[in-house]
Design a protein around this motif. Structure first.
Motif, PDB file in Angstrom:
ATOM      1  N   LEU A 489       0.816  -1.213   0.000  1.00 24.90           N
ATOM      2  CA  LEU A 489       0.000   0.000   0.000  1.00 24.90           C
ATOM      3  C   LEU A 489       0.852   1.267   0.000  1.00 24.90           C
ATOM      4  CD1 LEU A 489      -2.887  -1.026   2.438  1.00 24.90           C
ATOM      5  CD2 LEU A 489      -2.897  -0.996  -0.059  1.00 24.90           C
ATOM      6  N   LYS A 490       1.858   1.311   0.865  1.00 26.45           N
ATOM      7  CA  LYS A 490       2.710   2.506   0.925  1.00 26.45           C
ATOM      8  C   LYS A 490       3.460   2.714  -0.383  1.00 26.45           C
ATOM      9  CE  LYS A 490       3.492   2.480   5.936  1.00 26.45           C
ATOM     10  NZ  LYS A 490       4.516   2.368   7.005  1.00 26.45           N
ATOM     11  N   ASN A 491       3.968   1.625  -0.926  1.00 28.03           N
ATOM     12  CA  ASN A 491       4.744   1.762  -2.157  1.00 28.03           C
ATOM     13  C   ASN A 491       3.860   2.013  -3.368  1.00 28.03           C
ATOM     14  OD1 ASN A 491       7.499   1.473  -1.259  1.00 28.03           O
ATOM     15  ND2 ASN A 491       7.012  -0.651  -0.760  1.00 28.03           N
ATOM     16  N   ASP A 492       2.599   1.569  -3.321  1.00 24.55           N
ATOM     17  CA  ASP A 492       1.678   1.896  -4.413  1.00 24.55           C
ATOM     18  C   ASP A 492       1.403   3.400  -4.440  1.00 24.55           C
ATOM     19  OD1 ASP A 492      -0.239   1.165  -6.543  1.00 24.55           O
ATOM     20  OD2 ASP A 492      -1.741   1.827  -5.103  1.00 24.55           O
ATOM     21  N   THR A 493       1.220   3.994  -3.264  1.00 21.56           N
ATOM     22  CA  THR A 493       1.040   5.451  -3.197  1.00 21.56           C
ATOM     23  C   THR A 493       2.288   6.167  -3.694  1.00 21.56           C
ATOM     24  OG1 THR A 493      -0.476   5.236  -1.324  1.00 21.56           O
ATOM     25  CG2 THR A 493       0.533   7.392  -1.664  1.00 21.56           C
ATOM     26  N   TRP A 494       3.457   5.667  -3.287  1.00 25.81           N
ATOM     27  CA  TRP A 494       4.711   6.259  -3.766  1.00 25.81           C
ATOM     28  C   TRP A 494       4.808   6.183  -5.284  1.00 25.81           C
ATOM     29  CZ3 TRP A 494       8.277   3.098  -6.329  1.00 25.81           C
ATOM     30  CH2 TRP A 494       9.450   3.751  -6.753  1.00 25.81           C
ATOM     31  N   LEU A 495       4.454   5.045  -5.868  1.00 30.30           N
ATOM     32  CA  LEU A 495       4.540   4.896  -7.323  1.00 30.30           C
ATOM     33  C   LEU A 495       3.610   5.869  -8.032  1.00 30.30           C
ATOM     34  CD1 LEU A 495       5.662   3.282  -9.758  1.00 30.30           C
ATOM     35  CD2 LEU A 495       3.682   1.752  -9.510  1.00 30.30           C
ATOM     36  N   HIS A 496       2.392   6.043  -7.513  1.00 30.12           N
ATOM     37  CA  HIS A 496       1.468   7.009  -8.117  1.00 30.12           C
ATOM     38  C   HIS A 496       2.019   8.435  -8.016  1.00 30.12           C
ATOM     39  CE1 HIS A 496      -1.548   3.753  -8.131  1.00 30.12           C
ATOM     40  NE2 HIS A 496      -2.201   4.498  -9.006  1.00 30.12           N
ATOM     41  N   ASN A 497       2.629   8.770  -6.878  1.00 27.13           N
ATOM     42  CA  ASN A 497       3.210  10.104  -6.733  1.00 27.13           C
ATOM     43  C   ASN A 497       4.375  10.296  -7.702  1.00 27.13           C
ATOM     44  OD1 ASN A 497       1.411  10.737  -4.695  1.00 27.13           O
ATOM     45  ND2 ASN A 497       2.814  10.188  -3.054  1.00 27.13           N
ATOM     46  N   ARG A 498       5.158   9.245  -7.878  1.00 22.45           N
ATOM     47  CA  ARG A 498       6.284   9.310  -8.816  1.00 22.45           C
ATOM     48  C   ARG A 498       5.769   9.534 -10.245  1.00 22.45           C
ATOM     49  NH1 ARG A 498      11.502  10.334 -10.142  1.00 22.45           N
ATOM     50  NH2 ARG A 498      12.323   8.880 -11.648  1.00 22.45           N
ATOM     51  N   ALA A 499       4.745   8.772 -10.644  1.00 18.84           N
ATOM     52  CA  ALA A 499       4.173   8.937 -11.989  1.00 18.84           C
ATOM     53  C   ALA A 499       3.544  10.313 -12.152  1.00 18.84           C
ATOM     54  CB  ALA A 499       3.146   7.850 -12.248  1.00 18.84           C
ATOM     55  N   ALA A 500       2.906  10.815 -11.096  1.00 25.06           N
ATOM     56  CA  ALA A 500       2.312  12.160 -11.163  1.00 25.06           C
ATOM     57  C   ALA A 500       3.381  13.220 -11.397  1.00 25.06           C
ATOM     58  CB  ALA A 500       1.546  12.452  -9.877  1.00 25.06           C
ATOM     59  N   ALA A 501       4.519  13.096 -10.687  1.00 18.50           N
ATOM     60  CA  ALA A 501       5.606  14.068 -10.849  1.00 18.50           C
ATOM     61  C   ALA A 501       6.187  14.014 -12.260  1.00 18.50           C
ATOM     62  CB  ALA A 501       6.690  13.800  -9.815  1.00 18.50           C
ATOM     63  N   LEU A 502       6.346  12.789 -12.800  1.00 19.56           N
ATOM     64  CA  LEU A 502       6.873  12.661 -14.161  1.00 19.56           C
ATOM     65  C   LEU A 502       5.896  13.211 -15.189  1.00 19.56           C
ATOM     66  CD1 LEU A 502       8.394   9.061 -13.881  1.00 19.56           C
ATOM     67  CD2 LEU A 502       9.663  11.206 -14.041  1.00 19.56           C
ATOM     68  N   ASN A 503       4.606  12.960 -14.984  1.00 23.74           N
ATOM     69  CA  ASN A 503       3.601  13.513 -15.899  1.00 23.74           C
ATOM     70  C   ASN A 503       3.594  15.035 -15.854  1.00 23.74           C
ATOM     71  OD1 ASN A 503       2.704  11.118 -16.944  1.00 23.74           O
ATOM     72  ND2 ASN A 503       0.791  11.046 -15.803  1.00 23.74           N
ATOM     73  N   LEU A 504       3.706  15.581 -14.642  1.00 21.34           N
ATOM     74  CA  LEU A 504       3.706  17.038 -14.515  1.00 21.34           C
ATOM     75  C   LEU A 504       4.909  17.636 -15.228  1.00 21.34           C
ATOM     76  CD1 LEU A 504       2.242  19.464 -13.278  1.00 21.34           C
ATOM     77  CD2 LEU A 504       3.649  19.167 -11.224  1.00 21.34           C
ATOM     78  N   ARG A 505       6.065  17.021 -15.050  1.00 20.67           N
ATOM     79  CA  ARG A 505       7.260  17.508 -15.745  1.00 20.67           C
ATOM     80  C   ARG A 505       7.083  17.441 -17.256  1.00 20.67           C
ATOM     81  NH1 ARG A 505      12.797  14.283 -14.968  1.00 20.67           N
ATOM     82  NH2 ARG A 505      11.654  12.831 -16.330  1.00 20.67           N
ATOM     83  N   ARG A 506       6.487  16.359 -17.734  1.00 16.30           N
ATOM     84  CA  ARG A 506       6.262  16.217 -19.167  1.00 16.30           C
ATOM     85  C   ARG A 506       5.307  17.284 -19.683  1.00 16.30           C
ATOM     86  NH1 ARG A 506       8.042  15.533 -24.063  1.00 16.30           N
ATOM     87  NH2 ARG A 506       6.550  14.530 -25.491  1.00 16.30           N
ATOM     88  N   LEU A 507       4.234  17.536 -18.944  1.00 13.61           N
ATOM     89  CA  LEU A 507       3.273  18.571 -19.351  1.00 13.61           C
ATOM     90  C   LEU A 507       3.927  19.948 -19.399  1.00 13.61           C
ATOM     91  CD1 LEU A 507       0.124  17.466 -17.328  1.00 13.61           C
ATOM     92  CD2 LEU A 507       0.361  17.431 -19.817  1.00 13.61           C
ATOM     93  N   ILE A 508       4.770  20.228 -18.419  1.00  9.91           N
ATOM     94  CA  ILE A 508       5.460  21.523 -18.388  1.00  9.91           C
ATOM     95  C   ILE A 508       6.379  21.656 -19.597  1.00  9.91           C
ATOM     96  CG2 ILE A 508       7.147  22.893 -17.105  1.00  9.91           C
ATOM     97  CD1 ILE A 508       5.918  21.658 -14.525  1.00  9.91           C
ATOM     98  N   ASN A 509       7.047  20.546 -19.961  1.00  5.89           N
ATOM     99  CA  ASN A 509       7.899  20.573 -21.150  1.00  5.89           C
ATOM    100  C   ASN A 509       7.086  20.775 -22.424  1.00  5.89           C
ATOM    101  OD1 ASN A 509      10.196  20.188 -19.621  1.00  5.89           O
ATOM    102  ND2 ASN A 509      10.219  17.971 -19.895  1.00  5.89           N
ATOM    103  N   LEU A 510       5.818  20.356 -22.391  1.00  7.66           N
ATOM    104  CA  LEU A 510       4.933  20.560 -23.544  1.00  7.66           C
ATOM    105  C   LEU A 510       4.303  21.947 -23.552  1.00  7.66           C
ATOM    106  CD1 LEU A 510       3.117  17.089 -23.664  1.00  7.66           C
ATOM    107  CD2 LEU A 510       4.869  17.931 -25.238  1.00  7.66           C
ATOM    108  N   GLY A 511       4.574  22.748 -22.503  1.00  2.08           N
ATOM    109  CA  GLY A 511       4.077  24.122 -22.470  1.00  2.08           C
ATOM    110  C   GLY A 511       2.864  24.331 -21.592  1.00  2.08           C
ATOM    111  N   LEU A 512       2.722  23.577 -20.514  1.00  2.20           N
ATOM    112  CA  LEU A 512       1.557  23.703 -19.632  1.00  2.20           C
ATOM    113  C   LEU A 512       1.497  25.083 -18.992  1.00  2.20           C
ATOM    114  CD1 LEU A 512      -0.879  22.353 -18.210  1.00  2.20           C
ATOM    115  CD2 LEU A 512       0.719  21.632 -16.412  1.00  2.20           C
TER     116      LEU A 512
END
Length: 526
Positions: A489-512
């Protein structure tokens, strides 16, 4: 109670006074400008239901810190050090120049609140809402699936270490266990923090120790007084019972009732590898490589470069196989997709389920194995499932039998193989070939034919399947191959947070950016 910013920041406002020092187009600059909008106060209201008590650190600040921590793969202590000393982190989280941030334990408490809430993955969910608002996935119908093994955060323990640790845990958690151990358990002094003192290079001494430790475990389990147990005590007893049985078997000539035990040859299925994290498991990613830990699963849009869903499961077990998790990764999709995946997703059941949902499959079929090197494969046999017959390469036709457990049907050539000139290329069995037909045989054979003959299928797979490998590389970069916590459970939350951070970085690179109250993508002009 949920806290809010009150008064002036401690020292100068870093974003206002040092904006030119914060890299433009970075996650830091984006959070500094849009943190309050991205993570509004109402998003965390259910996590702080009480209006009484001392106000918490504003969850917007903690959320921004968790995003940066997940992105850069740093510990709680190091994240707080960055908040104290790095202008970029201060600007992103809204801290003043002289603000010393907070104690690292506050990040632990915040994650605990997230995990116990109705939506523990709300940061990932929020970023998905931003993705939807930008329309970046509109018209993009491909989803590439993949998984990777993540190392656990604990050391793998041998049988002796696990038995001793499990008994000690029962002593700590179960009332009355200490008295039982002092009277009936003699293999080791369980108050001694070290391992038992024996000649470890003496095979007979090691065998005697294992035998004695298992007997101690069984004595402890059988002689505890009957009582109502709390959750921790019950879990300690269950773990001891599991550890005491998973690695041992009665010695030759014993049925176990005389208390003589030895270590089992081989590895038990679904073996617990550590009492510190009982959810960690042995994982075989392929025949030559195995690890201990968990399995991370991801669905990825290869054109935009965004994770659409992730999940973390235990490393072994049928329910945690790639094909079993795939449908959950696609459950929230509201359009017909082209699903790409390697052979791990090529099961007949998954294919039928995805096709029933009107998805197009570009999934590599599992390879057929030759019983004999250079010999025949299953496709060299002619199978007519409607007529219920199988014809072998020599031209002999046999009727399929009734479905067995699991749905497989068998064609038994046995006697026909006796004088067959092709026998050496077909079977090594002394009694002759038995050919098994899978319940989804026709589906799998059609998939193999398509993968081998369709240039369109091959071009699609070669063009759009590899980007998910890059996504997995992003996921495990910066030391994130090893999970930071114990338990699924703890690591599943960590993985979702990690994916969220990577998605946010990608969106910013796309001009968010945010324009007129709406999230939009405005690519940078050159």
């Amino acid at each position: 109670m949920q806290g809010d910013w009150a008064g002036e920041p401690v020292g100068a406002d870093v974003w206002e006074t040092c904006r030119e020092l914060i890299p433009a187009g970075s996650v830091f600059a984006f959070l500094a400008e849009h943190r309050e909008t991205l993570f509004p106060r109402s998003m965390f209201a259910d996590m702080y239901p009480s209006a009484n008590g001392r106000p918490s650190m504003p969850p917007q600040v903690l959320s921004a810190a968790v995003v940066l921590q997940s992105l850069y793969g740093v510990s709680d202590f190091d994240a707080v050090q960055e908040l104290r000393c790095d202008l970029r982190w201060k600007a992103a989280c809204g801290l003043g120049l002289h603000d010393t941030a907070f104690d690292p334990s506050l990040l632990t408490y915040f994650r605990r609140r997230l995990q116990r809430s109705a939506d523990p993955n709300r940061i990932f969910t929020k970023v998905k809402e931003v993705v939807a608002a930008t329309g970046v996935l509109k018209g993009k119908h491909r989803r590439a699936l993949d998984s990777t093994v993540l190392d656990d955060a604990v050391a793998t323990q041998d049988t002796v270490t696990q038995l001793v640790a499990a008994i000690r845990q029962v002593i700590r958690e179960v009332p009355g266990a200490g008295e039982v151990v002092s009277r009936w358990c003699t293999a080791h002094d369980y108050t001694d923090p070290g391992k038992p003192r024996i000649a470890w290079n003496d095979e007979a001494a090691r065998a005697d120790l294992v035998d004695a430790l298992v007997s101690d475990a069984l004595n402890l389990l059988g002689r505890l007084p009957e009582q109502e147990l709390g959750e921790r005590a019950a879990q300690a007893l269950a773990l001891l019972a599991l550890i005491a049985g998973q690695d041992v078997e009665p010695v030759e000539g014993s049925d176990g009732r005389d208390g003589r035990w030895q270590i089992t040859k081989g590895t038990a299925h679904d073996r617990v590898v550590s009492t510190v994290d009982p959810t960690s498991r042995h994982i075989h990613k392929n025949r030559s490589r195995h690890q201990e830990g968990f399995r991370a699963h991801a669905a990825f849009e290869p054109e935009a470069g965004l994770f659409t869903e992730v999940t973390l499961t235990a490393g072994s077990g049928a329910d945690n196989h790639e094909a079993a998790v795939a449908e959950d990764l696609l459950a929230d999709e509201d359009q017909d997709l082209t699903v790409l995946g390697d052979a791990a997703y090529g099961t007949g059941e998954l294919r039928e389920n995805l096709q029933a949902d009107s998805h197009t499959l570009v999934i590599k079929p599992p390879p057929l194995r030759q019983t004999i090197p250079g010999g025949f494969t299953g496709d060299d046999f002619q199978v007519d499932t409607s007529a219920g017959t199988v014809t072998c390469p020599a031209g002999n036709t046999v009727t399929l039998g009734r479905p067995l457990k699991g749905g497989n049907r068998q064609a038994q050539f046995k006697k026909l193989c006796r004088d067959c000139p092709l026998r050496e290329r077909c079977t090594t069995s002394k009694t002759g070939r038995v050919f098994s037909v899978h319940p989804q045989y026709d589906t799998l054979k059609a998939a193999r034919h398509q993968a081998a003959t369709s240039k369109e299928w091959q071009d699609e797979y070669r063009r759009w399947r590899p980007p998910v490998e890059r996504a997995i590389a992003w996921l495990v970069a910066r030391g994130n191959r090893r999970v930071p916590y114990r338990g699924v459970l703890k690591n599943d939350t960590w993985l979702h947070n990690r994916a969220a951070a990577l998605n946010l970085r990608r969106l910013i690179n796309l001009g968010l950016t945010r324009t007129s109250g709406t999230w939009t993508l405005t690519p940078a002009t050159t």
